[in-house]
Design an enzyme around this catalytic site. Sequence first.
Site, PDB file in Angstrom:
ATOM      1  N   ILE A  14     -58.174 -37.557-123.792  1.00  0.00           N
ATOM      2  CA  ILE A  14     -58.450 -36.156-123.489  1.00  0.00           C
ATOM      3  C   ILE A  14     -59.779 -36.134-122.760  1.00  0.00           C
ATOM      4  CG2 ILE A  14     -57.087 -35.082-125.315  1.00  0.00           C
ATOM      5  CD1 ILE A  14     -59.649 -34.829-126.941  1.00  0.00           C
ATOM      6  N   SER A  15     -59.845 -35.405-121.654  1.00  0.00           N
ATOM      7  CA  SER A  15     -61.038 -35.454-120.830  1.00  0.00           C
ATOM      8  C   SER A  15     -62.071 -34.398-121.179  1.00  0.00           C
ATOM      9  CB  SER A  15     -60.671 -35.362-119.350  1.00  0.00           C
ATOM     10  OG  SER A  15     -59.874 -34.242-119.119  1.00  0.00           O
ATOM     11  N   MET A  16     -61.670 -33.325-121.816  1.00  0.00           N
ATOM     12  CA  MET A  16     -62.629 -32.266-122.140  1.00  0.00           C
ATOM     13  C   MET A  16     -62.695 -32.065-123.640  1.00  0.00           C
ATOM     14  SD  MET A  16     -61.668 -29.596-119.088  1.00  0.00           S
ATOM     15  CE  MET A  16     -62.722 -28.333-119.717  1.00  0.00           C
TER      16      MET A  16
END
Length: 194
Positions: A14-16
């Site tokens: 997950i990037s955020m």
Amino acid sequence: MTTTTGTRIGYLRISMGKQDETLQHDALDKAGVKKKDRYTDKGVSGSKTSRPALDSMLSDLEEGDTIVVYKLDRLGRSTAHVASLIADLTAKGIFIESISDGLNSSTPTGRAMLQMLSIFAEMERSFIIERTTAGLASAKAQGRVGGRPKVTDSKKAKQAQALRDSGESVPDIAKALGISIATVYRITRAPAKA
């Protein structure tokens, strides 16, 4: 090798910070990946080719293992990077399964799809090279030169050298001329010792 014999390894990304990996975990649960066999990168962009959990997973893999991801884009955003990663893993006898893409490299169709992905990645690289070359040629034809603009002209370089020769410190020269310390070192030479 066309049959999986090893462990099913899950990879999640997950990037955020606001994103939640529940959807990915649920999909891995249904795909039969044990929680102890999962690697998760949180808050890390897919554009980075080196990520802590990904790197750890890649070093732990053994021939016959299968990497299971919710979607192929979890491995990376760049088609070229994903294709390169898949090619390396396939050569080592490691399989890839992308749940939502319906892709499984242990099947003939899955392998064919991965080969097509590699072809598209190569085509994407060629297009980028062509566009870059054309852009540089166009800029040159218009008299523009690429690269970083020069911070100093020859007059400022001479002033910096004169100040340095007179014994001024490099930080003081940088401050007086409004340039960085690194630039002073780059455009001047140390005064000769008497």
